[in-house]
Design a protein around this motif. Structure first.
Motif, short mmCIF file in Angstrom:
data_model
loop_
_atom_site.label_atom_id
_atom_site.label_comp_id
_atom_site.label_asym_id
_atom_site.label_seq_id
_atom_site.Cartn_x
_atom_site.Cartn_y
_atom_site.Cartn_z
N ASN A 1 17.37 0.89 -17.31
CA ASN A 1 18.72 0.45 -17.75
C ASN A 1 19.68 1.65 -17.75
N ALA A 2 19.20 2.78 -18.30
CA ALA A 2 20.06 3.97 -18.37
C ALA A 2 20.48 4.37 -16.96
N LEU A 3 19.56 4.28 -16.03
CA LEU A 3 19.83 4.65 -14.62
C LEU A 3 20.86 3.69 -14.02
N ILE A 4 20.67 2.38 -14.27
CA ILE A 4 21.58 1.37 -13.69
C ILE A 4 22.99 1.59 -14.26
N VAL A 5 23.08 1.81 -15.60
CA VAL A 5 24.40 2.06 -16.23
C VAL A 5 25.05 3.27 -15.57
N PHE A 6 24.27 4.34 -15.40
CA PHE A 6 24.82 5.58 -14.80
C PHE A 6 25.32 5.29 -13.38
N GLN B 1 13.85 5.97 -3.80
CA GLN B 1 14.97 5.61 -2.89
C GLN B 1 15.90 4.61 -3.56
N ASN B 2 15.36 3.76 -4.47
CA ASN B 2 16.18 2.72 -5.09
C ASN B 2 15.63 2.34 -6.47
N ILE B 3 16.38 1.51 -7.19
CA ILE B 3 16.00 1.15 -8.56
C ILE B 3 14.66 0.44 -8.57
N GLY B 4 14.43 -0.38 -7.56
CA GLY B 4 13.16 -1.12 -7.49
C GLY B 4 11.99 -0.14 -7.49
N GLN B 5 12.06 0.89 -6.62
CA GLN B 5 10.97 1.86 -6.53
C GLN B 5 10.87 2.65 -7.84
N ALA B 6 12.04 2.98 -8.41
CA ALA B 6 12.03 3.73 -9.67
C ALA B 6 11.31 2.93 -10.76
N SER B 7 11.51 1.62 -10.74
CA SER B 7 10.92 0.78 -11.81
C SER B 7 9.41 0.70 -11.69
N ARG B 8 8.87 1.15 -10.55
CA ARG B 8 7.41 1.08 -10.39
C ARG B 8 6.72 2.42 -10.63
N ILE B 9 7.52 3.43 -10.99
CA ILE B 9 6.89 4.73 -11.26
C ILE B 9 6.28 4.69 -12.65
N ARG C 1 17.49 -7.50 -5.37
CA ARG C 1 18.82 -7.01 -5.82
C ARG C 1 18.64 -5.58 -6.33
N LEU C 2 17.56 -5.36 -7.09
CA LEU C 2 17.31 -4.00 -7.62
C LEU C 2 16.90 -3.05 -6.50
N GLU C 3 16.13 -3.58 -5.51
CA GLU C 3 15.70 -2.72 -4.40
C GLU C 3 16.92 -2.21 -3.65
N LYS C 4 17.99 -3.03 -3.66
CA LYS C 4 19.19 -2.64 -2.87
C LYS C 4 20.00 -1.58 -3.59
N MET C 5 19.74 -1.42 -4.93
CA MET C 5 20.54 -0.41 -5.66
C MET C 5 19.98 0.98 -5.33
N THR C 6 20.55 1.61 -4.32
CA THR C 6 19.99 2.89 -3.85
C THR C 6 20.30 4.02 -4.84
N ILE C 7 19.45 4.97 -4.86
CA ILE C 7 19.60 6.12 -5.76
C ILE C 7 19.74 7.38 -4.91
N MET D 1 0.83 -1.21 0.00
CA MET D 1 0.00 0.00 0.00
C MET D 1 0.86 1.26 0.00
N ILE D 2 1.83 1.31 0.91
CA ILE D 2 2.63 2.54 1.04
C ILE D 2 3.49 2.77 -0.20
N ASP D 3 4.04 1.69 -0.74
CA ASP D 3 4.86 1.85 -1.96
C ASP D 3 3.99 2.31 -3.11
N ASP D 4 2.79 1.73 -3.26
CA ASP D 4 1.87 2.18 -4.32
C ASP D 4 1.58 3.67 -4.16
N LEU D 5 1.28 4.08 -2.92
CA LEU D 5 0.87 5.47 -2.68
C LEU D 5 2.00 6.46 -2.97
N VAL D 6 3.21 6.20 -2.40
CA VAL D 6 4.27 7.21 -2.52
C VAL D 6 5.01 7.12 -3.85
N THR D 7 4.85 5.98 -4.57
CA THR D 7 5.55 5.83 -5.85
C THR D 7 4.63 6.13 -7.03
N GLN D 8 3.43 5.58 -7.00
CA GLN D 8 2.53 5.78 -8.14
C GLN D 8 1.45 6.81 -7.83
#
Ligand SMILES: Cc1cc2nc3c(=O)[nH]c(=O)nc-3n(C[C@H](O)[C@H](O)[C@H](O)COP(=O)(O)OP(=O)(O)OC[C@H]3O[C@@H](n4cnc5c(N)ncnc54)[C@H](O)[C@@H]3O)c2cc1C
Length: 636
Positions: A620-625, A603-611, A572-578, A431-438
């Motif tokens: 991918n561009a973000l992970i490469v960077f 906060q991390n790639i996982g959350q970014a992938s759900r926006i 693994r993606l959730e751990k890649m912090t941004i 619920m909280i991830d849906d709310l603050v991300t999407q």
């Protein structure tokens, strides 16, 4: 070191919780249990834990939230068990992952017990008052900069009292600038005749908080004596149903029944003839507020499902000491005289006596993408938001957010790391991830389909998934900790039995099959369930909670192994912090992705992938960077 406040000082608090609804209750109790001095205010003490709509707790996916709040040491589950008048397991014919507890409760007892809990809790100060203004020392001043007196928030009531606090949690529900809509009438009021909150929205706007208008609706309350109950199908409660709370050891009794009724084409015709008398369907009137898709009014149902010749509804008792019946499924904002015609056009309600009119209510709420995953405002450090104010709908959704906001307000006060709820480990996290991300464009209701890991996030194992965190945080009482350890011991013993062989007689006796088989193979059979296992000598001494979790683990074994594999990749993606100040300079990102990433600040790639709008190629561009930056930093 937290600056201690003299207990007799009635104006200074560690935390102030504005609102004693389902969010405020969990929030204040969590803060107090974690050692903070808390003031909880609400406009009317008689609205504490008020069930403004259906007199029930739980239901599909909402029950999962209640079970998770309970596992963390919250109180909604205990309050529901203590006041339940009827209990049922919804989706019983479906898999254990979507089975959901639903309890009809006595809403007046629910309020009384909730109020008593707040009154009896050490460190909680309860106050009937309307907060009209909130001032903040300096909006973006990080706490540490305000050495000594870090009471950065100053709150003023309608009567001019001042309270100050180090952190504030706003759980104001449906009260901010709320207006009631009945027919073409729109008037200022809170729900059920309680007064609304007038000025707080304007004060918050000065702190940079933006609002939008959402709405929800409720049906009329009718007098039991005016209903011909013989025209309805009785719906009984179920026995031997596991209660909501792990602390409730006695099975719940069913002391009331519900009544199933159906509308007819003549009722629908009547509604269609008067649609223009509602704000929503009257082309002249401006109706900017957004309603709840999953709690539609009867006029919405008639319009949206025009081919349906009847819609079912339920008559539910509001409590043991009242003749009031709640008409679940017939919420409306038609004019009162039309409501009378529509209700009395239904067989069994022909002489209906309406005690309270149905109505819709529109109110201010915020865009939850302006919050961080710990429910703190991105604009005002130390200001937290919880409940319907965040754009959700439902007591259960509110309670879960209140608990999370309470925990994290405590972390803020104690300078401890915030507690994030991973969406793969709890419905609270989903619920909280849906709310603050999407974010959400309409009142957000929890559903099992929202959880990728729903086969893992079941009612039966919430204690296993979340009580350890509750113990670690210090939110869980000794009795619950002891119960958790006992259940875990039993669960481990049971899992150790899964490869044991069951002899042919036992199998034959219980499922009429002449063959030996392992416990695991026995349980995997669709015709085997917990009730059967509990009757078998080898399992009869085990607690039904441990048995439930054991049976589910066996039945879902294959799926959970696959989920485990998927989860590893996701985590693994959730751990890649941004931590990027500006996304403008990242090669390969689309302009939509840059705009969204800049606003949501994941906060991390996982959350970014759900926006929504951020594509896999943007990720991918973000992970490469990020990888390039890590390599560069290593070289430096
Ligand atoms: C008419 C109606 C219909 C609903 N229908 C549904 C439905 O169909 N399905 C569903 O799931 N949910 C429904 N709900 C929603 C459900 O009631 C809420 O989701 C739930 O109550 C939200 O809990 P909360 O704690 O966020 O806020 P609330 O329970 O609304 O509590 C808010 C608290 O804040 C206090 N407060 C507000 N402003 C101030 C202030 N300035 N100063 C001091 N105190 C303040 C109030 O006194 C109150 O104690 C409905 C609600 C209403 C009113």
């Amino acid at each position: 070191m937290i600056a201690m406040i003299a207990n007799n000082d009635k104006t200074q608090f560690d935390a102030i919780v504005v609102g004693a609804g389902h969010a405020g209750i969990e929030c204040a109790l969590a803060l107090a249990k974690l050692g903070h001095k808390v003031l909880i205010c609400c406009i009317n003490l008689d609205s504490i834990g008020y069930l403004a709509c259906n007199p029930s707790i739980g239901g599909t996916a909402k029950a999962h939230l209640v079970r998770e709040v309970d596992a963390l040491g919250g109180v909604m589950g205990q309050l529901a068990d203590k006041t339940s008048t009827q209990i049922r397991m919804l989706n019983n014919s479906k898999g254990m992952a979507v089975q959901s507890l639903r309890a009809q409760v006595d809403k007046y007892k629910y309020h009384a017990y909730a109020k008593q809990l707040l009154e009896q809790q050490h460190n909680i100060y309860l106050r009937q008052c309307e907060i009209v203004d909130i001032k903040c020392e300096s909006v973006d001043a990080k706490k540490d900069e305000l050495k000594g007196n870090n009471f950065k928030f100053n709150l003023t009531t309608k009567l001019g009292q001042n309270y100050c606090a180090k952190t504030v949690v706003l759980a104001c529900g449906v009260y901010l600038q709320s207006q009631i809509l009945i027919g073409q009438d729109k008037f200022n009021s809170g729900p059920a005749g309680f007064s609304r909150s007038l000025n707080l929205s304007n004060s918050l706007k000065k702190l940079g908080i933006d609002f939008r208008r959402f709405k929800t609706g409720t049906p009329a309350r009718i007098h039991r004596r005016s209903v011909d109950l013989t025209k309805f199908e009785i719906q009984y409660g179920e026995s031997n149903i596991m209660p909501f709370s792990d602390l409730t050891t006695k099975p719940l009794k069913n002391t009331s029944v519900c009544y199933l009724g159906r509308t007819s084409c003549s009722t629908h015709e009547l509604i269609k003839q008067h649609l223009h008398l509602t704000f929503k369907y009257n082309k002249q009137s401006e109706d900017l507020s957004v309603g709840a898709r999953y709690c539609p009014s009867i006029e919405d149902k008639v319009v949206r499902f025009a081919d349906k010749t009847s819609h079912q509804f339920f008559l539910e008792s509001e409590g043991e000491q009242t003749e009031e019946l709640y008409v679940q499924g017939l919420s409306t904002s038609l004019p009162v005289d039309v409501q009378q015609k529509v209700y009395s056009s239904i067989e069994g309600l022909n002489d209906v006596e309406i005690l309270r009119d149905a109505y819709a209510i529109e109110y201010d709420c915020i865009d939850p993408t302006t919050l961080t995953p710990n429910l703190m405002s991105k604009k005002v450090d130390g200001l937290f938001f919880a409940g319907q104010l965040n754009g959700t709908s439902g007591y259960e959704e509110a309670a879960a957010q209140g608990l999370v906001a309470g925990i994290n307000a405590s972390m803020y006060l104690s300078n401890k790391p915030y507690v994030y709820f991973d969406r793969h480990l709890s419905y609270i996290g989903v619920m909280i991830d849906d709310l603050v991300t999407q974010g959400t464009d309409e009142p957000y209701r929890m559903m099992t389909s929202r959880a990728e890991q729903r086969l893992r996030l079941r009612q039966d194992n919430s204690w296993m998934r979340l009580t350890p965190l509750g113990i670690e945080l210090g939110l869980v009482c000794k009795k619950r900790e002891k119960r958790y350890k006992a259940l875990l011991r039993q669960f481990v013993q049971l899992m150790a039995k899964s490869e044991d062989k069951l002899n042919a007689d036992t199998v034959l006796k219980h499922i009429g099959v002449t063959s030996t088989m392992t416990v695991k193979d026995f349980i995997k059979r669709v015709d085997v369930n917990v009730e059967q296992l509990a009757k078998m000598d080898v399992f009869s001494k085990f607690d039904v909670r441990a048995l439930n979790a054991f049976v589910a683990e066996q039945k879902y074994e294959g799926y959970i192994e696959r989920l485990d594999r998927e989860l590893k990749e996701v985590q693994r993606l959730e751990k890649m912090t941004i931590s990027i100040d500006s996304f403008d300079s990242i090669p390969g990102l689309s302009s939509e992705a840059i705009e969204k990433l800049q606003r949501i600040r994941p906060q991390n790639i996982g959350q970014a992938s759900r926006i929504s709008g951020v594509t896999p190629s943007d990720i991918n561009a973000l992970i490469v960077f990020l990888k390039k930056r890590i390599t560069l930093n290593k070289k430096m």
